[in-house]
Design a protein around this motif. Structure first.
Motif, mmCIF file in Angstrom:
data_model
loop_
_atom_site.group_PDB
_atom_site.id
_atom_site.type_symbol
_atom_site.label_atom_id
_atom_site.label_comp_id
_atom_site.label_asym_id
_atom_site.label_seq_id
_atom_site.Cartn_x
_atom_site.Cartn_y
_atom_site.Cartn_z
ATOM 1 N N ILE A 41 15.045 69.007 17.013
ATOM 2 C CA ILE A 41 13.723 68.936 17.639
ATOM 3 C C ILE A 41 12.925 70.073 17.028
ATOM 4 O O ILE A 41 12.949 71.207 17.518
ATOM 5 N N THR A 42 12.269 69.786 15.929
ATOM 6 C CA THR A 42 11.653 70.850 15.133
ATOM 7 C C THR A 42 10.400 71.430 15.781
ATOM 8 O O THR A 42 10.078 72.603 15.583
ATOM 9 N N GLU A 76 1.606 66.140 23.482
ATOM 10 C CA GLU A 76 1.739 64.687 23.480
ATOM 11 C C GLU A 76 2.991 64.178 22.771
ATOM 12 O O GLU A 76 3.548 63.144 23.166
ATOM 13 N N TYR A 77 3.460 64.904 21.760
ATOM 14 C CA TYR A 77 4.545 64.366 20.947
ATOM 15 C C TYR A 77 5.671 65.381 20.758
ATOM 16 O O TYR A 77 5.470 66.599 20.865
ATOM 17 N N ILE A 84 12.102 59.868 23.651
ATOM 18 C CA ILE A 84 13.074 58.768 23.562
ATOM 19 C C ILE A 84 12.937 58.068 22.209
ATOM 20 O O ILE A 84 11.817 57.764 21.756
ATOM 21 N N LEU A 85 14.079 57.821 21.558
ATOM 22 C CA LEU A 85 14.113 57.073 20.309
ATOM 23 C C LEU A 85 15.245 56.059 20.344
ATOM 24 O O LEU A 85 16.316 56.343 20.875
ATOM 25 N N LYS A 89 6.038 62.390 24.148
ATOM 26 C CA LYS A 89 6.734 63.353 25.006
ATOM 27 C C LYS A 89 6.269 63.166 26.443
ATOM 28 O O LYS A 89 5.063 63.101 26.720
ATOM 29 N N TYR A 90 7.233 63.086 27.343
ATOM 30 C CA TYR A 90 6.953 62.917 28.774
ATOM 31 C C TYR A 90 7.327 64.200 29.506
ATOM 32 O O TYR A 90 8.461 64.675 29.411
ATOM 33 N N SER A 91 6.363 64.743 30.214
ATOM 34 C CA SER A 91 6.607 66.004 30.930
ATOM 35 C C SER A 91 7.563 65.794 32.101
ATOM 36 O O SER A 91 7.427 64.826 32.856
#
Length: 419
Positions: A338-339, A344-345, A388-389, A405-407
């Protein structure tokens, strides 16, 4: 309908977290309190056996125990893990245990509140005593009873009806001293400790020793404060010892501070010995000792808080979670997978992910990526931001790709963070 189901699901999860969390830290406090209680009882019978005020001051050492639930040593030292970590595993793994702990505490609370309310109600039904002056409400019990006081906010004193005026005045002064010294509040605090740390049976069994020490302090202060003759005071005590509380008429008085308790003969003998051998004490030195005790307690509590986990701490590590295996497969401590992430992303290096966990492309269900979040104590927290992927997308990717990205910080998590 679905919204209501989600609400009750979140409420259930919150209550479950609270139950496990507080059972865990209160259990740690209880284990510490057992050690401290043993220390108090040893010092009480040895070093401070001849010091009335020293013995009573020892009981204050139990107060810092309720702040010891989140010490670093439980999770960050070999001794702490060996002595305490088993309780954490029990609470986290078997939710019936936290349920029992919290339920028993609620039952104790209800019992103490009910007993106090019944006692105050019964006292208010007793006739007032107008023959003795006092700033506190004095009631006369119609039959034989050992005098006592009750009620923290509006204290009341109860004395037997057929008692000589001179004896009644001495007994009232004794009960007034209990009230002035805050002994009723100390008794209330002890009940709170018994609720929070109820598995420590020493708190229940040896409560009588605390009361004996408070009575000794009250005797000494009453004699000096009112310039009484200690021999005469002792005679009044013995006279009052003949009166025993009728448990059937007023059973709620079991836990109050009596002028004389229905105690053992040896305890009464020792109390009379201390009264007979009373020597005046230095009030200024005593006041200095109380201030030093308060400073010591405050310093202990501050010190304990400094070496404890905060209300919540943020997590810096990221993790990759397989929903097929229902387990974390990689802890991404160096941000190589997770670089980066923004509002949002989340940006995932698929090549590095496949290098560290080649078989992740064989998963069927989505792969979850978590970063940030909080923890109350290690292993208990949440609120991570989630990405999620699908495994197929990871298999096809050869570089950094982004995913929404979901908080994880919602209202429910904010409540937990506040606790």
């Amino acid at each position: 309908m679905q919204g209501m189901q989600q609400f009750f699901h979140n409420l259930y999860s919150l209550l479950q977290f609270i139950m496990v969390y507080y059972s865990t830290i209160l259990g740690f406090c209880t284990l510490i309190s057992v050690i401290v209680m043993g220390f108090i009882l040893i010092l009480r019978c040895t070093v401070f056996s001849e010091s009335v005020f020293g013995r009573s001051a020892l009981w204050a050492l139990i107060i810092p125990c309720i702040f010891c639930g989140k010490l670093h040593l439980y999770f960050e030292s070999r001794i702490g893990v060996r002595l305490f970590y088993w309780w954490y595993n029990i609470c986290a793994g078997y939710h019936i245990i936290p349920l029992i702990y919290i339920s028993a505490g609620i039952i104790f609370t209800g019992y103490f509140i009910r007993r106090r309310r019944n006692l105050i109600r019964r006292i208010k039904a007793i006739d007032e005593c107008n023959g003795i002056s006092s700033k506190y409400d004095i009631r006369q019990f119609p039959s034989q009873i050992s005098s006592f006081c009750a009620g923290c906010i509006r204290p009341m004193i109860v004395i037997p009806k057929d008692i000589e005026r001179e004896q009644a005045e001495i007994i009232v002064k004794h009960e007034e001293t209990h009230i002035i010294l805050g002994h009723l509040w100390i008794q209330l605090l002890w009940e709170v400790l018994r609720v929070l740390l109820w598995p420590n049976i020493l708190l229940h069994i040896f409560e009588k020793y605390l009361k004996r020490d408070l009575e000794d302090v009250c005797d000494a202060v009453t004699i000096q404060r009112n310039n009484m003759d200690s021999i005469h005071y002792g005679k009044v005590l013995l006279e009052n010892a003949k009166r025993q509380t009728d448990r059937y008429e007023l059973p709620e008085t079991y836990n109050v501070l009596y002028y004389f308790r229905d105690d053992s003969y040896i305890a009464l003998k020792e109390r009379m010995k201390r009264i007979t051998n009373f020597r005046s004490y230095n009030s200024k030195r005593l006041a200095t000792g109380i201030v030093l005790l308060a400073i010591t307690l405050i310093a202990l509590i501050i010190g304990i808080k400094r070496i404890s986990y905060a209300r919540y701490s943020t997590m810096d590590d990221s993790a990759v979670f397989s929903t097929d295996r229902m387990a974390v497969v990689i802890i991404d401590r160096d941000s190589s997978i997770i670089t980066a992430y923004d509002d949002e992303y989340m940006y995932i290096d698929c090549k590095e992910l496949k290098r560290q966990c080649p078989d992740i492309v064989n998963d069927i269900n989505d792969i979850c990526f978590a970063t940030g979040g909080y923890y109350k104590i290690p292993g208990m927290g949440g609120g991570s931001d989630i990405g999620i992927l699908a495994p197929k997308k990871i298999a096809a990717g050869e570089g950094v790709i982004k995913t929404p990205k979901y908080s994880g910080i919602d209202t429910w998590n904010r409540i937990i963070m506040w606790l």
